[in-house]
Design an enzyme around this catalytic site. Structure first.
Site, PDB file in Angstrom:
ATOM      1  N   LYS A 139      50.343 105.139 -35.297  1.00  0.00           N
ATOM      2  CA  LYS A 139      51.146 106.009 -34.444  1.00  0.00           C
ATOM      3  C   LYS A 139      51.675 107.230 -35.218  1.00  0.00           C
ATOM      4  O   LYS A 139      51.663 107.251 -36.460  1.00  0.00           O
ATOM      5  CB  LYS A 139      52.295 105.188 -33.854  1.00  0.00           C
ATOM      6  CG  LYS A 139      51.833 104.067 -32.901  1.00  0.00           C
ATOM      7  CD  LYS A 139      53.043 103.302 -32.347  1.00  0.00           C
ATOM      8  CE  LYS A 139      52.631 102.277 -31.303  1.00  0.00           C
ATOM      9  NZ  LYS A 139      53.815 101.574 -30.738  1.00  0.00           N
ATOM     10  N   PHE A 198      62.384 103.326 -21.530  1.00  0.00           N
ATOM     11  CA  PHE A 198      61.931 104.018 -22.742  1.00  0.00           C
ATOM     12  C   PHE A 198      60.623 104.789 -22.556  1.00  0.00           C
ATOM     13  O   PHE A 198      60.099 105.368 -23.510  1.00  0.00           O
ATOM     14  CB  PHE A 198      61.791 103.023 -23.909  1.00  0.00           C
ATOM     15  CG  PHE A 198      60.855 101.859 -23.630  1.00  0.00           C
ATOM     16  CD1 PHE A 198      59.485 101.991 -23.767  1.00  0.00           C
ATOM     17  CD2 PHE A 198      61.362 100.639 -23.227  1.00  0.00           C
ATOM     18  CE1 PHE A 198      58.631 100.932 -23.511  1.00  0.00           C
ATOM     19  CE2 PHE A 198      60.516  99.557 -22.963  1.00  0.00           C
ATOM     20  CZ  PHE A 198      59.147  99.710 -23.106  1.00  0.00           C
ATOM     21  N   ARG A 242      47.978  90.956 -34.165  1.00  0.00           N
ATOM     22  CA  ARG A 242      49.422  90.949 -33.862  1.00  0.00           C
ATOM     23  C   ARG A 242      50.199  90.213 -34.955  1.00  0.00           C
ATOM     24  O   ARG A 242      51.328  90.584 -35.282  1.00  0.00           O
ATOM     25  CB  ARG A 242      49.679  90.429 -32.451  1.00  0.00           C
ATOM     26  CG  ARG A 242      49.084  91.412 -31.407  1.00  0.00           C
ATOM     27  CD  ARG A 242      49.531  91.159 -30.010  1.00  0.00           C
ATOM     28  NE  ARG A 242      50.879  91.618 -29.768  1.00  0.00           N
ATOM     29  CZ  ARG A 242      51.202  92.855 -29.369  1.00  0.00           C
ATOM     30  NH1 ARG A 242      50.273  93.783 -29.201  1.00  0.00           N
ATOM     31  NH2 ARG A 242      52.453  93.173 -29.149  1.00  0.00           N
ATOM     32  N   THR A 293      57.505  93.795 -32.455  1.00  0.00           N
ATOM     33  CA  THR A 293      57.705  95.182 -31.992  1.00  0.00           C
ATOM     34  C   THR A 293      58.847  95.869 -32.741  1.00  0.00           C
ATOM     35  O   THR A 293      58.739  97.045 -33.113  1.00  0.00           O
ATOM     36  CB  THR A 293      58.034  95.181 -30.478  1.00  0.00           C
ATOM     37  OG1 THR A 293      57.041  94.418 -29.795  1.00  0.00           O
ATOM     38  CG2 THR A 293      58.075  96.597 -29.919  1.00  0.00           C
ATOM     39  N   ARG A 347      54.564  96.322 -39.697  1.00  0.00           N
ATOM     40  CA  ARG A 347      55.796  96.913 -39.155  1.00  0.00           C
ATOM     41  C   ARG A 347      56.993  96.650 -40.067  1.00  0.00           C
ATOM     42  O   ARG A 347      57.862  97.519 -40.215  1.00  0.00           O
ATOM     43  CB  ARG A 347      56.041  96.409 -37.732  1.00  0.00           C
ATOM     44  CG  ARG A 347      55.135  97.125 -36.714  1.00  0.00           C
ATOM     45  CD  ARG A 347      55.185  96.475 -35.364  1.00  0.00           C
ATOM     46  NE  ARG A 347      54.536  97.274 -34.328  1.00  0.00           N
ATOM     47  CZ  ARG A 347      54.170  96.783 -33.145  1.00  0.00           C
ATOM     48  NH1 ARG A 347      54.387  95.506 -32.847  1.00  0.00           N
ATOM     49  NH2 ARG A 347      53.597  97.567 -32.244  1.00  0.00           N
ATOM     50  N   ASN A 383      57.305 102.468 -34.315  1.00  0.00           N
ATOM     51  CA  ASN A 383      56.941 101.253 -35.052  1.00  0.00           C
ATOM     52  C   ASN A 383      55.534 101.283 -35.650  1.00  0.00           C
ATOM     53  O   ASN A 383      54.933 100.246 -35.889  1.00  0.00           O
ATOM     54  CB  ASN A 383      57.191 100.017 -34.191  1.00  0.00           C
ATOM     55  CG  ASN A 383      56.405 100.048 -32.887  1.00  0.00           C
ATOM     56  OD1 ASN A 383      55.592 100.933 -32.680  1.00  0.00           O
ATOM     57  ND2 ASN A 383      56.643  99.067 -32.031  1.00  0.00           N
ATOM     58  N   HIS A 417      49.972 100.270 -33.123  1.00  0.00           N
ATOM     59  CA  HIS A 417      49.767  99.615 -31.826  1.00  0.00           C
ATOM     60  C   HIS A 417      48.652  98.602 -31.962  1.00  0.00           C
ATOM     61  O   HIS A 417      47.638  98.878 -32.595  1.00  0.00           O
ATOM     62  CB  HIS A 417      49.355 100.648 -30.753  1.00  0.00           C
ATOM     63  CG  HIS A 417      48.745 100.013 -29.530  1.00  0.00           C
ATOM     64  ND1 HIS A 417      49.507  99.376 -28.589  1.00  0.00           N
ATOM     65  CD2 HIS A 417      47.456  99.859 -29.145  1.00  0.00           C
ATOM     66  CE1 HIS A 417      48.697  98.885 -27.645  1.00  0.00           C
ATOM     67  NE2 HIS A 417      47.452  99.168 -27.967  1.00  0.00           N
TER      68      HIS A 417
HETATM   69  P1  ATP Z   1      52.330  98.214 -28.769  1.00  0.00           P
HETATM   70  O1  ATP Z   1      51.883  98.004 -27.341  1.00  0.00           O
HETATM   71  O2  ATP Z   1      52.593  99.668 -29.094  1.00  0.00           O
HETATM   72  O3  ATP Z   1      51.424  97.543 -29.773  1.00  0.00           O
HETATM   73  P2  ATP Z   1      54.156  96.058 -28.497  1.00  0.00           P
HETATM   74  O4  ATP Z   1      53.056  95.389 -27.736  1.00  0.00           O
HETATM   75  O5  ATP Z   1      54.706  95.331 -29.693  1.00  0.00           O
HETATM   76  O6  ATP Z   1      53.729  97.490 -28.976  1.00  0.00           O
HETATM   77  P3  ATP Z   1      55.327  96.793 -25.972  1.00  0.00           P
HETATM   78  O7  ATP Z   1      56.318  95.934 -25.288  1.00  0.00           O
HETATM   79  O8  ATP Z   1      53.918  96.831 -25.458  1.00  0.00           O
HETATM   80  O9  ATP Z   1      55.359  96.411 -27.528  1.00  0.00           O
HETATM   81  O10 ATP Z   1      55.928  98.260 -25.994  1.00  0.00           O
HETATM   82  C1  ATP Z   1      55.089  99.378 -26.257  1.00  0.00           C
HETATM   83  C2  ATP Z   1      55.808 100.329 -27.174  1.00  0.00           C
HETATM   84  O11 ATP Z   1      56.920 100.889 -26.486  1.00  0.00           O
HETATM   85  C3  ATP Z   1      56.415  99.700 -28.439  1.00  0.00           C
HETATM   86  O12 ATP Z   1      55.510  99.553 -29.488  1.00  0.00           O
HETATM   87  C4  ATP Z   1      57.481 100.691 -28.783  1.00  0.00           C
HETATM   88  O13 ATP Z   1      56.906 101.837 -29.431  1.00  0.00           O
HETATM   89  C5  ATP Z   1      57.997 101.096 -27.398  1.00  0.00           C
HETATM   90  N1  ATP Z   1      59.111 100.260 -26.980  1.00  0.00           N
HETATM   91  C6  ATP Z   1      59.067  99.015 -26.475  1.00  0.00           C
HETATM   92  N2  ATP Z   1      60.291  98.560 -26.180  1.00  0.00           N
HETATM   93  C7  ATP Z   1      61.154  99.548 -26.508  1.00  0.00           C
HETATM   94  C8  ATP Z   1      62.562  99.704 -26.453  1.00  0.00           C
HETATM   95  N3  ATP Z   1      63.350  98.736 -25.976  1.00  0.00           N
HETATM   96  N4  ATP Z   1      63.091 100.871 -26.889  1.00  0.00           N
HETATM   97  C9  ATP Z   1      62.295 101.864 -27.344  1.00  0.00           C
HETATM   98  N5  ATP Z   1      60.958 101.788 -27.427  1.00  0.00           N
HETATM   99  C10 ATP Z   1      60.390 100.648 -27.027  1.00  0.00           C
HETATM  100 MG    MG Z   2      52.015  96.312 -26.128  1.00  0.00          MG
END
Ligand code: ATP
Ligand code: MG
Length: 128
Positions: free
Chosen positions: A4, A52, A80, A86, A97, A107, A110
């Site tokens: 990212k 968000f 993962r 996350t 991470r 973070n 992805h």
């Molecule tokens: P990714 O899909 O990016 O691999 P993830 O699967 O761990 O991450 P998701 O729940 O899919 O998490 O959320 C997608 C992205 O949105 C997160 O990686 C983060 O960048 C952002 N995000 C998620 N939750 C929050 C939050 N509460 N506040 C701010 N940003 C958030």
């Molecule tokens: Mg995700």
């Protein structure tokens, strides 16, 4: 997977690709690209109703990313495990991470969350 904007901005492409290779993933496709705001909105459309979403799509389109397709047995769950939670505060020591992420929003990486989404996301980044 994607590296990212926060990680590309800090010069972490090499370190993260090295971690991925050392964890036994094969890199099948790889590119540096810059998502438009509309591409970021499309990629993360499942989160369109989350509070968000605006911050997320602004962040994902503010500077270049690296997109890659990886191969390994059980790649989705293995990846993962490699990237960690996350929120870097909750990510296990040694995960990507834990080592590099700035915050839950910024973070660094992805990872796809299912085989089905891995396929959809691969086609998104590598349509040919
Ligand atoms: P990714 O899909 O990016 O691999 P993830 O699967 O761990 O991450 P998701 O729940 O899919 O998490 O959320 C997608 C992205 O949105 C997160 O990686 C983060 O960048 C952002 N995000 C998620 N939750 C929050 C939050 N509460 N506040 C701010 N940003 C958030
Ligand atoms: Mg995700």
């Amino acid at each position: 997977m994607m590296i990212k904007p926060d990680a590309v901005e800090r010069g972490l492409i090499g370190k993260i690709l090295n971690d991925i290779s050392e964890a036994g993933f094969e890199i099948i496709s790889l590119k540096l690209t810059h998502l438009s705001i509309d591409e970021a909105k499309s990629f993360y459309s499942v989160h369109k109703d989350r509070p968000f979403f605006n911050d997320l799509t602004q962040y994902m389109s503010r500077s270049p990313i690296v997109a890659a397709v990886l191969k390994k047995e059980n790649a989705v769950s293995e990846f993962r495990n490699l990237i960690g939670d996350t929120d870097p505060v909750n990510a296990k020591e040694g995960t990507i991470r834990a080592k590099y992420a700035i915050s839950k929003g910024e973070n660094s990486v992805h990872g796809s969350d299912s085989n089905e989404n891995a396929e959809i996301e691969s086609i998104f980044h590598f349509p040919n």
